[in-house]
Scaffold this motif. Sequence first.
Motif, PDB file in Angstrom:
ATOM      1  N   TYR A 282       4.638  18.991  12.967  1.00  0.00           N
ATOM      2  CA  TYR A 282       3.363  18.371  13.346  1.00  0.00           C
ATOM      3  C   TYR A 282       2.297  19.424  13.623  1.00  0.00           C
ATOM      4  O   TYR A 282       2.599  20.544  13.999  1.00  0.00           O
TER       5      TYR A 282
ATOM      6  N   GLY B  55       0.286  20.785  15.889  1.00  0.00           N
ATOM      7  CA  GLY B  55       0.248  20.769  17.343  1.00  0.00           C
ATOM      8  C   GLY B  55      -1.121  20.937  17.961  1.00  0.00           C
ATOM      9  O   GLY B  55      -1.363  20.464  19.063  1.00  0.00           O
TER      10      GLY B  55
ATOM     11  N   ASN C 117      -1.637  14.280  18.773  1.00  0.00           N
ATOM     12  CA  ASN C 117      -1.242  13.919  20.131  1.00  0.00           C
ATOM     13  C   ASN C 117       0.281  14.037  20.260  1.00  0.00           C
ATOM     14  O   ASN C 117       1.023  13.356  19.558  1.00  0.00           O
ATOM     15  N   PRO C 118       0.773  14.894  21.155  1.00  0.00           N
ATOM     16  CA  PRO C 118       2.220  15.093  21.276  1.00  0.00           C
ATOM     17  C   PRO C 118       2.976  13.846  21.741  1.00  0.00           C
ATOM     18  O   PRO C 118       4.185  13.763  21.570  1.00  0.00           O
ATOM     19  N   LYS C 119       2.274  12.857  22.306  1.00  0.00           N
ATOM     20  CA  LYS C 119       2.942  11.621  22.705  1.00  0.00           C
ATOM     21  C   LYS C 119       3.558  10.898  21.501  1.00  0.00           C
ATOM     22  O   LYS C 119       4.507  10.140  21.656  1.00  0.00           O
TER      23      LYS C 119
ATOM     24  N   LEU D  89       5.378  12.179  19.359  1.00  0.00           N
ATOM     25  CA  LEU D  89       6.727  12.713  19.175  1.00  0.00           C
ATOM     26  C   LEU D  89       7.760  11.922  19.980  1.00  0.00           C
ATOM     27  O   LEU D  89       8.958  12.019  19.719  1.00  0.00           O
TER      28      LEU D  89
ATOM     29  N   ASN E 188       6.135  22.872  15.672  1.00  0.00           N
ATOM     30  CA  ASN E 188       4.682  22.874  15.841  1.00  0.00           C
ATOM     31  C   ASN E 188       4.085  23.783  14.771  1.00  0.00           C
ATOM     32  O   ASN E 188       4.204  25.003  14.851  1.00  0.00           O
TER      33      ASN E 188
END
Length: 184
Positions: free
Chosen positions: A31, A33, A37-39, A41, A52
């Motif tokens: 992704y 990074g 948005n890391p949410k 994941l 990342n």
Amino acid sequence: MVHFVGAGPGAPDLITVRGKQYLEEADVVIYAGSLVNPKLLEYTKDICTIYNSAKMTLEEVIHVIEKAEAEGKTTVRLHTGDPCIYGAIREQMDILDEKNIAYDYCPGVSAFCGAASALNLEYTLPNGQKVKFLDDQKTYLGNQLESEFGGDRCFGILARMDFILVCTYEKDGENPELSIYKKR
């Protein structure tokens, strides 16, 4: 198999149903990074390996994909918004073509659509009205013109100092077609 997936404009609930499904099934996720948005994941399974790409070169990304393919794993390459709009996916797809690695593309909600939603804007305004779009401190000028040579198609124009885009579409934005895209 590699799935290029659009993460949407930022809110985790604005990813497409298909994009979320691909994340849930993925063995490997790469992704962006610095942008995604890391949410998102959190949709992945516990045994998914996550990379990342903000800290990776193109060669490193391709190496991870090749390794996953050799192991029979499914990879999601998660890009912000819709990957076909400034997503730099073409160079990745070209390399995957050269290496005979199968891939597909799952569109995402583009950031300009998310912005319109957040600001309650409409991009296809009738009769030449003007609207400004804001994105990363840049101002865009949009316009819609009705055809003067007959027919029921309109022309949509979106411009900034470094590009102009002209498209045609029917009433209510149906059946859009890109006519001109020129980058300076």
